[in-house]
Design a protein around this motif. Sequence first.
Motif, short mmCIF file in Angstrom:
data_model
loop_
_atom_site.label_atom_id
_atom_site.label_comp_id
_atom_site.label_asym_id
_atom_site.label_seq_id
_atom_site.Cartn_x
_atom_site.Cartn_y
_atom_site.Cartn_z
N GLY A 40 3.32 43.04 -50.67
CA GLY A 40 3.09 42.69 -52.07
C GLY A 40 2.31 41.40 -52.20
N VAL A 41 2.55 40.47 -51.29
CA VAL A 41 1.83 39.20 -51.29
C VAL A 41 0.34 39.44 -51.06
N GLN A 42 -0.01 40.29 -50.08
CA GLN A 42 -1.42 40.62 -49.83
C GLN A 42 -2.06 41.28 -51.04
N MET B 221 9.21 46.50 -49.77
CA MET B 221 8.37 45.71 -48.86
C MET B 221 9.01 44.35 -48.68
N PRO B 222 8.81 43.74 -47.51
CA PRO B 222 9.40 42.42 -47.28
C PRO B 222 8.72 41.33 -48.11
N ILE B 223 9.39 40.25 -48.29
CA ILE B 223 8.96 39.04 -49.00
C ILE B 223 8.83 39.28 -50.51
N LEU B 224 7.95 40.17 -50.92
CA LEU B 224 7.77 40.48 -52.34
C LEU B 224 7.79 42.00 -52.50
N GLY C 271 8.14 45.78 -54.60
CA GLY C 271 7.33 46.41 -55.63
C GLY C 271 7.65 45.93 -57.04
N TYR C 272 8.92 45.66 -57.31
CA TYR C 272 9.28 45.15 -58.64
C TYR C 272 8.66 43.78 -58.89
N GLY C 273 8.67 42.93 -57.85
CA GLY C 273 8.05 41.62 -57.97
C GLY C 273 6.56 41.73 -58.21
N VAL C 274 5.93 42.69 -57.54
CA VAL C 274 4.49 42.93 -57.73
C VAL C 274 4.22 43.38 -59.16
N LEU C 275 4.99 44.37 -59.63
CA LEU C 275 4.80 44.86 -61.00
C LEU C 275 5.00 43.75 -62.01
N ASN C 276 6.02 42.94 -61.81
CA ASN C 276 6.31 41.84 -62.74
C ASN C 276 5.14 40.85 -62.78
N GLU C 277 4.62 40.49 -61.61
CA GLU C 277 3.50 39.54 -61.57
C GLU C 277 2.23 40.16 -62.14
#
Length: 144
Positions: free
Chosen positions: A44-46, A66-69, A71-77
């Motif tokens: 997600g970071v990449q 996925m580690p670190i970030l 899918g939810y974190g990706v969608l939120n960002e």
Amino acid sequence: MPLNYENPIPKIIIADDDADDHFFLSKALSDTGLSASTDSVYSGVQLLKLLRDGAEADLIFLDLNMPILDGYGVLNEMRNLGLLEKINVYVLSTSKNEVDKIKSIAYGASGYFTKPAVYAELQEIASKVCRQWQQNRNHLFSGA
């Protein structure tokens, strides 16, 4: 297929930490017959770095786990950056939990699919998403 407003070539990003999933989804997308530009990221970071650096995308296939970030974190960002208004994100996850599907849609995903165990089913998913993208694009540029 030439790039034009009626039938553009979609830019697709696959965001998944599993290399095998990248391989099979890339192949399934190729098997749809739709010319597409496909990039792969493994976290997600990449993905967010790529998007913040100005990478263009029409479709994103996003893994939840996925580690670190995740899918939810990706969608939120992506929502915070205003990217979900421009990019269709389809979650492709091993989770069959209905809560994950509901939560993904609530976070702004365009759709949710459980990763199938059978390649033909993955081809169906890829074909369905690409057809839907083409229909939405054609509708947008036809003025209808």
